[in-house]
Structures are given as structure tokens and as C-alpha cells.
Design an enzyme around this catalytic site. Sequence first.
Site, PDB file in Angstrom:
ATOM      1  N   ARG A  36     -10.056   0.147   8.826  1.00  0.00           N
ATOM      2  CA  ARG A  36      -9.598  -1.209   9.144  1.00  0.00           C
ATOM      3  C   ARG A  36     -10.659  -2.019   9.858  1.00  0.00           C
ATOM      4  O   ARG A  36     -10.435  -3.188  10.161  1.00  0.00           O
ATOM      5  CB  ARG A  36      -8.391  -1.105  10.069  1.00  0.00           C
ATOM      6  CG  ARG A  36      -7.075  -1.027   9.329  1.00  0.00           C
ATOM      7  CD  ARG A  36      -5.986  -0.793  10.348  1.00  0.00           C
ATOM      8  NE  ARG A  36      -4.792  -1.475  10.008  1.00  0.00           N
ATOM      9  CZ  ARG A  36      -3.757  -0.901   9.403  1.00  0.00           C
ATOM     10  NH1 ARG A  36      -3.806   0.355   9.035  1.00  0.00           N
ATOM     11  NH2 ARG A  36      -2.679  -1.598   9.169  1.00  0.00           N
ATOM     12  N   ARG A  44      -0.447  -9.072  13.514  1.00  0.00           N
ATOM     13  CA  ARG A  44      -0.930  -8.073  12.549  1.00  0.00           C
ATOM     14  C   ARG A  44      -1.740  -8.749  11.451  1.00  0.00           C
ATOM     15  O   ARG A  44      -2.773  -8.242  11.020  1.00  0.00           O
ATOM     16  CB  ARG A  44       0.253  -7.317  11.924  1.00  0.00           C
ATOM     17  CG  ARG A  44       0.824  -6.259  12.840  1.00  0.00           C
ATOM     18  CD  ARG A  44       2.157  -5.769  12.329  1.00  0.00           C
ATOM     19  NE  ARG A  44       2.063  -5.037  11.094  1.00  0.00           N
ATOM     20  CZ  ARG A  44       3.108  -4.817  10.278  1.00  0.00           C
ATOM     21  NH1 ARG A  44       4.297  -5.284  10.598  1.00  0.00           N
ATOM     22  NH2 ARG A  44       2.942  -4.137   9.174  1.00  0.00           N
ATOM     23  N   LYS A  95       0.839  -1.214   0.000  1.00  0.00           N
ATOM     24  CA  LYS A  95       0.000   0.000   0.000  1.00  0.00           C
ATOM     25  C   LYS A  95       0.872   1.261   0.000  1.00  0.00           C
ATOM     26  O   LYS A  95       0.652   2.176  -0.788  1.00  0.00           O
ATOM     27  CB  LYS A  95      -0.928   0.027   1.236  1.00  0.00           C
ATOM     28  CG  LYS A  95      -1.856  -1.171   1.344  1.00  0.00           C
ATOM     29  CD  LYS A  95      -2.778  -1.088   2.554  1.00  0.00           C
ATOM     30  CE  LYS A  95      -2.081  -1.103   3.896  1.00  0.00           C
ATOM     31  NZ  LYS A  95      -1.379  -2.357   4.224  1.00  0.00           N
ATOM     32  N   ARG A 123      11.246  -1.740  11.207  1.00  0.00           N
ATOM     33  CA  ARG A 123      10.103  -1.158  11.921  1.00  0.00           C
ATOM     34  C   ARG A 123       9.800  -2.033  13.127  1.00  0.00           C
ATOM     35  O   ARG A 123       9.887  -3.253  13.031  1.00  0.00           O
ATOM     36  CB  ARG A 123       8.897  -1.112  10.966  1.00  0.00           C
ATOM     37  CG  ARG A 123       8.107   0.162  11.048  1.00  0.00           C
ATOM     38  CD  ARG A 123       7.151   0.283   9.895  1.00  0.00           C
ATOM     39  NE  ARG A 123       5.878  -0.396  10.142  1.00  0.00           N
ATOM     40  CZ  ARG A 123       4.839  -0.340   9.327  1.00  0.00           C
ATOM     41  NH1 ARG A 123       4.916   0.378   8.214  1.00  0.00           N
ATOM     42  NH2 ARG A 123       3.730  -0.977   9.602  1.00  0.00           N
ATOM     43  N   ARG A 181      11.780  -5.837   5.282  1.00  0.00           N
ATOM     44  CA  ARG A 181      11.582  -4.410   5.012  1.00  0.00           C
ATOM     45  C   ARG A 181      12.449  -3.539   5.915  1.00  0.00           C
ATOM     46  O   ARG A 181      12.623  -3.795   7.101  1.00  0.00           O
ATOM     47  CB  ARG A 181      10.118  -4.045   5.225  1.00  0.00           C
ATOM     48  CG  ARG A 181       9.897  -2.543   5.152  1.00  0.00           C
ATOM     49  CD  ARG A 181       8.477  -2.155   5.144  1.00  0.00           C
ATOM     50  NE  ARG A 181       7.745  -2.629   6.292  1.00  0.00           N
ATOM     51  CZ  ARG A 181       6.445  -2.449   6.461  1.00  0.00           C
ATOM     52  NH1 ARG A 181       5.751  -1.819   5.539  1.00  0.00           N
ATOM     53  NH2 ARG A 181       5.832  -2.898   7.526  1.00  0.00           N
TER      54      ARG A 181
HETATM   55  P1  AP5 Z   1       4.841  -1.587   1.889  1.00  0.00           P
HETATM   56  O1  AP5 Z   1       4.487  -0.753   0.710  1.00  0.00           O
HETATM   57  O2  AP5 Z   1       5.574  -0.957   3.018  1.00  0.00           O
HETATM   58  O3  AP5 Z   1       3.524  -2.356   2.403  1.00  0.00           O
HETATM   59  P2  AP5 Z   1       2.250  -1.807   3.208  1.00  0.00           P
HETATM   60  O4  AP5 Z   1       1.040  -2.468   2.617  1.00  0.00           O
HETATM   61  O5  AP5 Z   1       2.266  -0.329   3.285  1.00  0.00           O
HETATM   62  O6  AP5 Z   1       2.547  -2.488   4.617  1.00  0.00           O
HETATM   63  P3  AP5 Z   1       2.448  -1.893   6.091  1.00  0.00           P
HETATM   64  O7  AP5 Z   1       3.217  -2.830   6.956  1.00  0.00           O
HETATM   65  O8  AP5 Z   1       2.793  -0.443   6.137  1.00  0.00           O
HETATM   66  O9  AP5 Z   1       0.914  -2.076   6.339  1.00  0.00           O
HETATM   67  P4  AP5 Z   1       0.170  -2.077   7.671  1.00  0.00           P
HETATM   68  O10 AP5 Z   1      -1.221  -1.906   7.199  1.00  0.00           O
HETATM   69  O11 AP5 Z   1       0.422  -3.245   8.545  1.00  0.00           O
HETATM   70  O12 AP5 Z   1       0.835  -0.888   8.502  1.00  0.00           O
HETATM   71  P5  AP5 Z   1       0.393   0.603   8.794  1.00  0.00           P
HETATM   72  O13 AP5 Z   1       1.614   1.418   8.835  1.00  0.00           O
HETATM   73  O14 AP5 Z   1      -0.728   1.019   7.946  1.00  0.00           O
HETATM   74  O15 AP5 Z   1       5.688  -2.845   1.346  1.00  0.00           O
HETATM   75  C1  AP5 Z   1       6.218  -3.781   2.249  1.00  0.00           C
HETATM   76  C2  AP5 Z   1       7.590  -4.276   1.743  1.00  0.00           C
HETATM   77  O16 AP5 Z   1       7.385  -5.000   0.539  1.00  0.00           O
HETATM   78  C3  AP5 Z   1       8.606  -3.140   1.412  1.00  0.00           C
HETATM   79  O17 AP5 Z   1       9.901  -3.548   1.758  1.00  0.00           O
HETATM   80  C4  AP5 Z   1       8.478  -3.003  -0.119  1.00  0.00           C
HETATM   81  O18 AP5 Z   1       9.708  -2.580  -0.690  1.00  0.00           O
HETATM   82  C5  AP5 Z   1       8.144  -4.440  -0.523  1.00  0.00           C
HETATM   83  N1  AP5 Z   1       7.316  -4.515  -1.725  1.00  0.00           N
HETATM   84  C6  AP5 Z   1       6.245  -3.733  -2.039  1.00  0.00           C
HETATM   85  N2  AP5 Z   1       5.714  -4.126  -3.220  1.00  0.00           N
HETATM   86  C7  AP5 Z   1       6.472  -5.197  -3.640  1.00  0.00           C
HETATM   87  C8  AP5 Z   1       6.423  -6.045  -4.782  1.00  0.00           C
HETATM   88  N3  AP5 Z   1       5.503  -5.882  -5.725  1.00  0.00           N
HETATM   89  N4  AP5 Z   1       7.347  -7.037  -4.865  1.00  0.00           N
HETATM   90  C9  AP5 Z   1       8.280  -7.216  -3.913  1.00  0.00           C
HETATM   91  N5  AP5 Z   1       8.398  -6.434  -2.814  1.00  0.00           N
HETATM   92  C10 AP5 Z   1       7.488  -5.434  -2.673  1.00  0.00           C
HETATM   93  O19 AP5 Z   1      -0.183   0.472  10.294  1.00  0.00           O
HETATM   94  C11 AP5 Z   1       0.681   0.174  11.373  1.00  0.00           C
HETATM   95  C12 AP5 Z   1      -0.139  -0.005  12.642  1.00  0.00           C
HETATM   96  O20 AP5 Z   1      -0.803   1.219  12.988  1.00  0.00           O
HETATM   97  C13 AP5 Z   1      -1.250  -1.049  12.623  1.00  0.00           C
HETATM   98  O21 AP5 Z   1      -0.764  -2.367  12.834  1.00  0.00           O
HETATM   99  C14 AP5 Z   1      -2.129  -0.564  13.773  1.00  0.00           C
HETATM  100  O22 AP5 Z   1      -1.543  -0.890  15.009  1.00  0.00           O
HETATM  101  C15 AP5 Z   1      -2.075   0.952  13.607  1.00  0.00           C
HETATM  102  N6  AP5 Z   1      -3.133   1.480  12.736  1.00  0.00           N
HETATM  103  C16 AP5 Z   1      -2.954   2.106  11.546  1.00  0.00           C
HETATM  104  N7  AP5 Z   1      -4.136   2.435  10.995  1.00  0.00           N
HETATM  105  C17 AP5 Z   1      -5.077   2.010  11.868  1.00  0.00           C
HETATM  106  C18 AP5 Z   1      -6.508   2.027  11.852  1.00  0.00           C
HETATM  107  N8  AP5 Z   1      -7.186   2.556  10.808  1.00  0.00           N
HETATM  108  N9  AP5 Z   1      -7.158   1.480  12.898  1.00  0.00           N
HETATM  109  C19 AP5 Z   1      -6.489   0.949  13.962  1.00  0.00           C
HETATM  110  N10 AP5 Z   1      -5.142   0.897  14.029  1.00  0.00           N
HETATM  111  C20 AP5 Z   1      -4.449   1.413  12.989  1.00  0.00           C
HETATM  112 MG    MG Z   2       2.463   1.084   4.861  1.00  0.00          MG
END
Ligand code: AP5
Ligand code: MG
Length: 235
Positions: free
Chosen positions: A88, A165, A13, A154, A127
Amino acid sequence: MNLLLYGAPGSGKGTQANMLRTHFGIPHIATGDMLRAEIATGTELGRKAQPILAAGQYVSDDIMIGMIRNRMARPDCEPGFIIDGFPRTVPQANALDTLMVELRKRFDRVVYLKVDVDELLRRLSGRLVCPVCQRTYPPATEACVVDASRLVQREDDKPEAVRPRIEIYLEKTVPVLDHYRAAGLVSEIDGRGTIEEISREVLAAATSSPLARKSRPKAGEGAGADPAPTQTANR
Ligand code: AP5
Ligand code: MG
């Protein structure tokens, strides 16, 4: 252009939102990044959120809905936005529907990046992120291309947080997809393939909405002429 990126942790994402932000010149609203900024600056919310993120759990709906409401009220969202990491839960999705009506906006597309669990685990375990600017990098990258900082893992990419997660995503966030499928908004993209290949499909999906087609810039005009992203900096 109002887009929502949906997918499991590690589905790409943030990577694709970065490309879309550059391409369309609209803000990337990432609730995870917003929470990490609160943690980094030591606010009261950050102190409450830190152990929740570290354990791979979700921050409460009330807090998250308030946060997104404040962010979407800012003037930079007027031309459009890319939301990543919200909603979410089904209550968050219902609250976002209400907010969109209040703002007189609608989503052009919900882009679902579908990636299997083995690949998610592989991506998250490798990552790296920049502790200064939060940019995301693939495994084995040494330093941030923007500020030369040494990259770190991270906190919630450590093995003890990754499984919870994915489990909470399957339990609480998968039902959110049905919410948007019922509205006919979802474009499902097979997330296997290179970042560039996925970017092409994401762009095609984003511009497939009848509303988007009307407002799409012509070739050579504004942000629409932007090139594909590179693999080095994913945020
Ligand atoms: P990346 O693009 O970083 O993936 P992502 O989908 O953004 O993954 P996140 O870990 O950021 O998602 P998340 O939803 O768990 O975390 P968030 O920060 O939103 O890609 C990942 C890796 O893969 C990278 O190394 C990239 O280079 C690689 N990659 C990408 N595409 C690729 C491809 N095609 N091929 C190969 N490699 C590839 O949330 C964190 C925390 O915040 C949550 O766990 C929760 O505690 C809290 N939180 C956030 N929002 C809410 C909410 N709405 N409600 C409640 N809690 C919340
Ligand atoms: Mg992300």
C-alpha cells in the site's frame, strides 16, 4: 500463479480474490483480513492496530512487511498466491520486490480494479460482513450462508472512516501502481459491471501472462475447470 490484486477500498479485491482462490486452488493473502484476525483474537498487534483501522489509517510499513514476509514463507504459498491489500506504500512495494527475489518468484499479473469514488462510497456504505468467518456480502443480505451468523457492518465502513481510507489510498497507494506499470505487469479492469462480468475479465487478465499460459490446466483438469463464483458469498 502469483497474482497481486490492486484497487481502492471497496473496488472488489476481496470478492475477486475469493473467485481466484477457488479457481486456481492457491491461498488468498489479505493483509486487512490478517489484521482483523489479530484484533479479534486480542493479540498485542491487534490491540495496536484496532484504532488505526477504525480511523481508516495505515499500519506501519515495518509491521506490514514483517507480516507479509512471515505469511509468504509458509509452504501453502509454494504453488502460488493471490495478494490483496499489500503493498500500500512505495516502501512496501520495494520490500515485496526484495522478498520475491529471495523466494525466487515473480508476479504473473497485477490486476487493477478501477472503480470511481461515488461507486466506492456506495459499495462500502452497504457492505456487510460475517463476524465469525469474515465473508463479505452485498447490502440487504440477512445471514452468513456458511455459519448463519447475523451480518454486521465493518467498523471501518462507518462514514467517519470511509473518507480517510479513500484519501490515504489516493495519497500513499496510487503511486504503487506506477511501480508495477513500470514493470509492465498491470492489467487495468473497469470495475463497473456485475461481479460475474468482472470475474470473467479478471480471469482473462490473470491467464494472459506468458508464464501463466504455460502452466494453465487443460479443460476438465484440476482447479482450472471451476465455475464462476456466486454473488452471495464474496470472500
Ligand atoms: P470487496 O470485495 O469487499 O472490496 P475490497 O476491495 O476488498 O474492499 P476493502 O474495503 O476490503 O479494501 P480495503 O483495501 O480498504 O480494506 P482491507 O481489508 O484490505 O467489495 C466491497 C463491496 O462491494 C462488497 O459488498 C461487494 O459485495 C461489493 N461488490 C464487489 N464487486 C462488485 C461489483 N462488481 N458490483 C457491485 N458490487 C460489488 O484493509 C483494511 C485496513 O487494514 C486498511 O484500511 C488499513 O488500516 C489496514 N491495512 C491493510 N493492509 C495494510 C497495508 N499493507 N499497510 C498498512 N495498513 C494496512
Ligand atoms: Mg477486502
